[in-house]
Design an enzyme around this catalytic site. Structure first.
Site, PDB file in Angstrom:
ATOM      1  N   CYS A  10      12.089  29.908  60.331  1.00  0.00           N
ATOM      2  CA  CYS A  10      12.171  30.651  59.068  1.00  0.00           C
ATOM      3  C   CYS A  10      11.173  30.164  58.019  1.00  0.00           C
ATOM      4  O   CYS A  10      11.089  30.754  56.940  1.00  0.00           O
ATOM      5  CB  CYS A  10      13.592  30.589  58.510  1.00  0.00           C
ATOM      6  SG  CYS A  10      14.059  28.976  57.822  1.00  0.00           S
ATOM      7  N   HIS A  45      27.875  13.746  68.108  1.00  0.00           N
ATOM      8  CA  HIS A  45      27.313  13.454  66.789  1.00  0.00           C
ATOM      9  C   HIS A  45      25.833  13.812  66.694  1.00  0.00           C
ATOM     10  O   HIS A  45      25.128  13.334  65.803  1.00  0.00           O
ATOM     11  CB  HIS A  45      27.527  11.981  66.436  1.00  0.00           C
ATOM     12  CG  HIS A  45      28.958  11.643  66.139  1.00  0.00           C
ATOM     13  ND1 HIS A  45      29.439  10.357  66.101  1.00  0.00           N
ATOM     14  CD2 HIS A  45      30.030  12.451  65.893  1.00  0.00           C
ATOM     15  CE1 HIS A  45      30.729  10.376  65.824  1.00  0.00           C
ATOM     16  NE2 HIS A  45      31.109  11.635  65.698  1.00  0.00           N
ATOM     17  N   ASP A  92      21.301   8.038  70.413  1.00  0.00           N
ATOM     18  CA  ASP A  92      20.091   7.365  70.885  1.00  0.00           C
ATOM     19  C   ASP A  92      19.469   7.918  72.159  1.00  0.00           C
ATOM     20  O   ASP A  92      18.324   7.628  72.461  1.00  0.00           O
ATOM     21  CB  ASP A  92      20.357   5.868  71.065  1.00  0.00           C
ATOM     22  CG  ASP A  92      21.569   5.565  71.944  1.00  0.00           C
ATOM     23  OD1 ASP A  92      21.712   6.192  73.016  1.00  0.00           O
ATOM     24  OD2 ASP A  92      22.370   4.688  71.565  1.00  0.00           O
ATOM     25  N   GLU A 136      35.621  -6.307  71.834  1.00  0.00           N
ATOM     26  CA  GLU A 136      36.846  -6.765  71.193  1.00  0.00           C
ATOM     27  C   GLU A 136      37.837  -5.602  71.174  1.00  0.00           C
ATOM     28  O   GLU A 136      37.423  -4.442  71.263  1.00  0.00           O
ATOM     29  CB  GLU A 136      36.573  -7.228  69.758  1.00  0.00           C
ATOM     30  CG  GLU A 136      35.616  -8.403  69.662  1.00  0.00           C
ATOM     31  CD  GLU A 136      35.275  -8.751  68.222  1.00  0.00           C
ATOM     32  OE1 GLU A 136      35.584  -7.912  67.328  1.00  0.00           O
ATOM     33  OE2 GLU A 136      34.704  -9.817  67.990  1.00  0.00           O
ATOM     34  N   SER A 183      35.058   1.636  68.043  1.00  0.00           N
ATOM     35  CA  SER A 183      35.937   0.901  67.132  1.00  0.00           C
ATOM     36  C   SER A 183      37.337   1.488  67.074  1.00  0.00           C
ATOM     37  O   SER A 183      38.287   0.820  66.671  1.00  0.00           O
ATOM     38  CB  SER A 183      35.340   0.894  65.718  1.00  0.00           C
ATOM     39  OG  SER A 183      35.326   2.216  65.192  1.00  0.00           O
ATOM     40  N   CYS A 219      18.538  28.033  58.146  1.00  0.00           N
ATOM     41  CA  CYS A 219      18.829  29.093  59.123  1.00  0.00           C
ATOM     42  C   CYS A 219      19.542  28.588  60.372  1.00  0.00           C
ATOM     43  O   CYS A 219      19.977  29.395  61.198  1.00  0.00           O
ATOM     44  CB  CYS A 219      17.539  29.809  59.522  1.00  0.00           C
ATOM     45  SG  CYS A 219      16.454  28.867  60.631  1.00  0.00           S
TER      46      CYS A 219
END
Length: 231
Positions: free
Chosen positions: A137, A107, A92, A201, A175, A118
């Protein structure tokens, strides 16, 4: 205070900025199967759907503002006399909006476009389409510059080097289920770093951490940063 701090952030740090996690009911992710919108195979099957999904995420991200947790990490980077590296699983860009400069997007990023023919990269427009041509390209092979399931995350060698030198490793809003990031705590611990989890959590890997603080990111991250700056 630790000299070398490595901070891993996940979707939980951006949730209070209005950007949902994978598990949020009613959010973008809940409306689509991951295999349809976050895999190379899904893109090959239906590039129109994948582009529409990431166009929506790009617009949502552009409208979002960094929250107190993002700002606290930016303050830590500015104030700390040593090294602070943020390794984020998020695409983000809110860390940069908050002022952080030393950020690795393992990521990828919604702000980027990638030619899958390419390998050329450029800044993504707000809306991308399957027939968009690569500026290098000219092939109609444009995709979001994000890492999908089944693909190798970016900067892995650089991240591994940082983990071996870390005095302190902090995981925020993750997580603990997605590899290789889920194994960063073990790697940092093996090389002698103190390990801390900050999460709403307990993660699935909470037992690996030496120290754990639970609560909303906008509360526990600024509190932890203030505690760290007083050391």
């Amino acid at each position: 205070m630790a000299d070398n701090i490595v901070i891993l952030t996940g979707a939980g740090i951006s949730a209070e900025s209005g950007l949902g996690t994978f598990r949020d009911e009613g959010g973008l992710w809940a409306q689509h199967a991951i295999e349809d919108v976050a895999t190379p195979e899904g893109f090959a099957r239906n590039p129109e759907l994948v582009h529409a999904f990431y166009n929506a995420r790009r617009k949502q991200s552009a409208q979002a503002a960094p929250n107190a947790a993002h700002k606290a990490l930016a303050d830590l980077e500015k104030t700390h006399s040593g090294n602070v590296l943020i390794v984020t699983q998020n695409v983000d860009g809110l860390h940069e909006k908050a002022g952080s400069q030393n950020v690795l997007h393992m990521h990828g990023a919604l702000a980027g476009a990638l030619c899958h023919s390419c390998g050329h990269r450029w800044r993504a427009p707000v809306d991308m389409r399957p027939d968009d041509r690569c500026p290098a390209c000219t092939a109609p092979a444009t995709r979001p510059d994000v890492v999908w399931f089944g693909e190798i995350p970016y900067y892995m060698e650089q991240i591994s080097d940082a983990l071996t030198q870390a005095d302190l490793f902090v995981s925020i809003g993750t997580s603990g289920e997605v590899y290789p990031a889920a194994n960063f705590v073990a790697e940092a611990d093996y090389h002698g770093a103190h390990t801390v989890e900050l999460n709403l959590e307990p993660s699935s890997g909470v037992s690996r951490f030496a120290e754990v603080h639970l609560g909303p990111a906008t509360e526990i991250v600024p509190a932890w940063v203030q505690q760290e700056l007083l050391r």
